[in-house]
Design a protein around this motif. Structure first.
Motif, short mmCIF file in Angstrom:
data_model
loop_
_atom_site.label_atom_id
_atom_site.label_comp_id
_atom_site.label_asym_id
_atom_site.label_seq_id
_atom_site.Cartn_x
_atom_site.Cartn_y
_atom_site.Cartn_z
N VAL A 53 0.93 -1.19 -0.19
CA VAL A 53 0.26 -0.23 0.57
C VAL A 53 0.93 1.09 -0.21
CG1 VAL A 53 -1.88 -1.24 1.00
CG2 VAL A 53 -0.60 0.03 2.65
N GLY A 54 1.98 1.08 0.28
CA GLY A 54 2.83 2.48 -0.28
C GLY A 54 3.14 3.04 1.18
N ILE A 55 3.51 2.55 2.64
CA ILE A 55 3.14 3.58 3.37
C ILE A 55 4.34 3.09 4.97
CG2 ILE A 55 0.88 4.28 3.24
CD1 ILE A 55 0.36 1.93 5.77
N SER A 56 4.69 4.07 5.37
CA SER A 56 5.71 3.21 5.98
C SER A 56 5.14 2.32 6.76
CB SER A 56 6.38 4.61 7.04
OG SER A 56 5.57 5.17 8.01
N ARG A 57 6.32 1.88 7.87
CA ARG A 57 5.31 -0.07 8.60
C ARG A 57 4.91 1.18 10.02
NH1 ARG A 57 8.90 -4.77 10.65
NH2 ARG A 57 6.40 -5.85 10.88
N PRO A 58 5.92 1.83 10.70
CA PRO A 58 5.02 1.90 11.94
C PRO A 58 3.84 3.27 11.34
CG PRO A 58 7.48 2.96 11.81
CD PRO A 58 7.24 2.31 10.27
N SER A 59 3.65 3.77 10.29
CA SER A 59 1.99 4.43 10.16
C SER A 59 0.71 3.47 9.85
CB SER A 59 2.17 4.82 9.22
OG SER A 59 2.59 6.13 9.16
N LEU A 60 1.30 2.07 9.01
CA LEU A 60 0.85 1.20 8.96
C LEU A 60 0.08 0.36 10.13
CD1 LEU A 60 -1.05 -0.91 7.09
CD2 LEU A 60 1.30 -2.52 7.21
N ARG A 61 0.82 0.22 11.43
CA ARG A 61 0.98 -0.55 12.51
C ARG A 61 -0.29 0.02 13.36
NH1 ARG A 61 3.18 -3.93 17.38
NH2 ARG A 61 2.99 -5.68 16.37
N GLU A 62 0.67 1.87 13.26
CA GLU A 62 -1.09 2.38 13.58
C GLU A 62 -1.42 2.34 13.88
OE1 GLU A 62 -0.14 6.61 15.98
OE2 GLU A 62 0.19 6.79 13.76
N ALA A 63 -2.42 1.90 12.04
CA ALA A 63 -3.10 1.96 11.98
C ALA A 63 -4.20 0.41 11.80
CB ALA A 63 -3.53 1.98 10.11
N LEU A 64 -3.53 -0.70 12.22
CA LEU A 64 -3.77 -1.90 12.18
C LEU A 64 -4.76 -1.95 13.60
CD1 LEU A 64 -1.60 -3.67 10.97
CD2 LEU A 64 -3.65 -3.45 9.61
N ILE A 65 -3.70 -1.13 15.00
CA ILE A 65 -3.98 -0.81 15.90
C ILE A 65 -5.20 0.01 16.23
CG2 ILE A 65 -3.94 0.33 18.23
CD1 ILE A 65 -0.33 0.03 17.33
N ALA A 66 -5.56 0.36 14.71
CA ALA A 66 -6.88 1.24 15.30
C ALA A 66 -7.88 0.52 14.86
CB ALA A 66 -7.43 2.79 14.56
N LEU A 67 -7.71 0.29 13.64
CA LEU A 67 -8.34 -1.63 13.48
C LEU A 67 -9.68 -2.64 14.51
CD1 LEU A 67 -7.40 -1.42 10.18
CD2 LEU A 67 -9.75 -0.96 10.05
N GLU A 68 -7.89 -2.59 14.95
CA GLU A 68 -8.79 -4.20 16.36
C GLU A 68 -8.93 -3.60 17.14
OE1 GLU A 68 -6.36 -7.44 18.26
OE2 GLU A 68 -4.78 -6.45 17.06
N THR A 69 -9.23 -1.62 17.77
CA THR A 69 -9.14 -1.77 18.42
C THR A 69 -10.96 -1.06 17.90
OG1 THR A 69 -7.86 -0.29 19.43
CG2 THR A 69 -9.72 0.59 20.37
N ARG A 236 10.87 0.46 18.34
CA ARG A 236 10.87 -0.16 17.50
C ARG A 236 10.31 -1.64 17.68
NH1 ARG A 236 15.66 -1.09 14.52
NH2 ARG A 236 14.30 -2.94 13.63
N LYS A 237 10.10 -1.64 19.67
CA LYS A 237 9.14 -2.87 19.38
C LYS A 237 7.53 -2.41 19.79
CE LYS A 237 8.78 -5.49 24.13
NZ LYS A 237 8.99 -7.10 23.26
N TYR A 238 7.13 -1.67 19.56
CA TYR A 238 6.06 -1.37 19.45
C TYR A 238 5.67 -0.83 18.39
CZ TYR A 238 4.56 0.90 24.83
OH TYR A 238 4.89 0.84 25.84
N PHE A 239 6.68 -0.33 17.43
CA PHE A 239 5.96 -0.05 15.76
C PHE A 239 6.12 -0.01 15.31
CE2 PHE A 239 4.87 3.66 19.14
CZ PHE A 239 3.61 3.54 18.97
N ASP A 240 7.63 -0.91 15.13
CA ASP A 240 8.13 -1.75 13.85
C ASP A 240 8.74 -2.62 14.70
OD1 ASP A 240 9.61 -1.95 11.93
OD2 ASP A 240 11.32 -1.14 11.95
N PRO A 241 8.05 -4.28 15.05
CA PRO A 241 8.85 -5.63 15.29
C PRO A 241 9.06 -6.23 14.57
CG PRO A 241 6.07 -5.42 15.47
CD PRO A 241 6.41 -3.88 15.28
N GLY A 242 9.25 -6.88 14.17
CA GLY A 242 9.56 -8.09 13.32
C GLY A 242 8.93 -8.88 12.98
#
Length: 243
Positions: A53-69, A236-242
């Motif tokens: 989708v062409g976005i940074s991984r931290p930004s994606l993870r934040e969106a996924l957190i919102a979707l899960e919430t 890194r742990k919160y927003f860019d994990p392996g």
């Protein structure tokens, strides 16, 4: 007295700007609704999805957190992230006024990092013996909690607020308190359940013990460096994990 609306025009509704994570979450929900990511199916891994989708991984993870919430996706430990099978037929995003999740976790984290790293440097220069004692007592209580296998989250907050207060800057203290209040929100609750555990608690204790040494030595540069390293590791742990 506010002006009265004209009877021949409907009152205007002010709409706040959408935050980045909301925009991304809205587009991912659209992909869920159109069947690209069907209910019950596994989402691509975060790295792959961010690239697609062409976005940074931290930004994606934040969106996924919102979707899960918001109840649209769920994480299955060791198996990945899935679209929930019991989706409501009504779209969640854009967020209705009553469901505003507030500024995203990444945005809040960036603000805390900037403020608390600067505050640590000032605290090393300005903290008195009584303030260092308060911090040490808080750290001792955290050690006891972790040794019992208990979550030290509240004592974690106490330590960080006391550290900022020791910088003797009222603006820093006010802003950091507000950020820690925001950290009790629903998105942070979702994120903490994903990443916090006894191992991360113990790593935090090591950093805080080193920080206490820097405060005792009145070494502002060392205190700032320790806080920057701490925020880098936690970020890194919160927003860019392996994967």
């Amino acid at each position: 007295m506010p002006p009265r609306p004209s009877p021949d025009l409907p009152p205007l509704r002010l709409i706040r700007p959408k935050r980045m994570y909301e925009q991304i979450a809205e587009q991912i929900e659209a992909l869920i609704r159109d069947g690209t990511f069907a209910p019950g199916k596994r989402l691509p891994g975060e790295r792959e999805l961010a690239e697609r989708v062409g976005i940074s991984r931290p930004s994606l993870r934040e969106a996924l957190i919102a979707l899960e919430t918001a109840g649209l996706i769920e994480t299955r430990v060791g198996d990945g992230t899935y679209v929930r099978a019991d989706l409501s037929p009504t779209p969640v995003f854009p967020l209705a006024t009553g469901r505003d999740l507030g500024p995203g976790t990444l945005e809040q984290f960036e603000a805390r990092r900037a403020l608390e790293c600067a505050a640590a440097e000032l605290a090393a220069q300005r903290a008195g013996a009584a303030e260092r004692a308060v911090l040490q007592e808080s750290l001792d209580r955290m050690h006891a909690l972790v040794a019992r296998g208990e979550n030290p989250a509240e004592e974690h907050r106490v330590f960080h607020v006391a550290l900022v207060d020791a910088a003797h800057n009222q603006i820093f203290s006010r802003l950091v308190r507000e950020l820690w209040r925001a950290r009790q929100g629903a998105m942070w609750e979702t994120l903490r359940l994903k990443v916090e555990n006894a191992e991360s608690w113990r790593a935090g204790l090591v950093t805080r013990a080193q920080l206490m040494e820097a405060l005792a030595a009145r070494d502002g540069a060392a205190a700032r460096a320790l806080m920057e390293a701490h925020f880098h590791r936690v970020g890194r742990k919160y927003f860019d994990p392996g994967e």
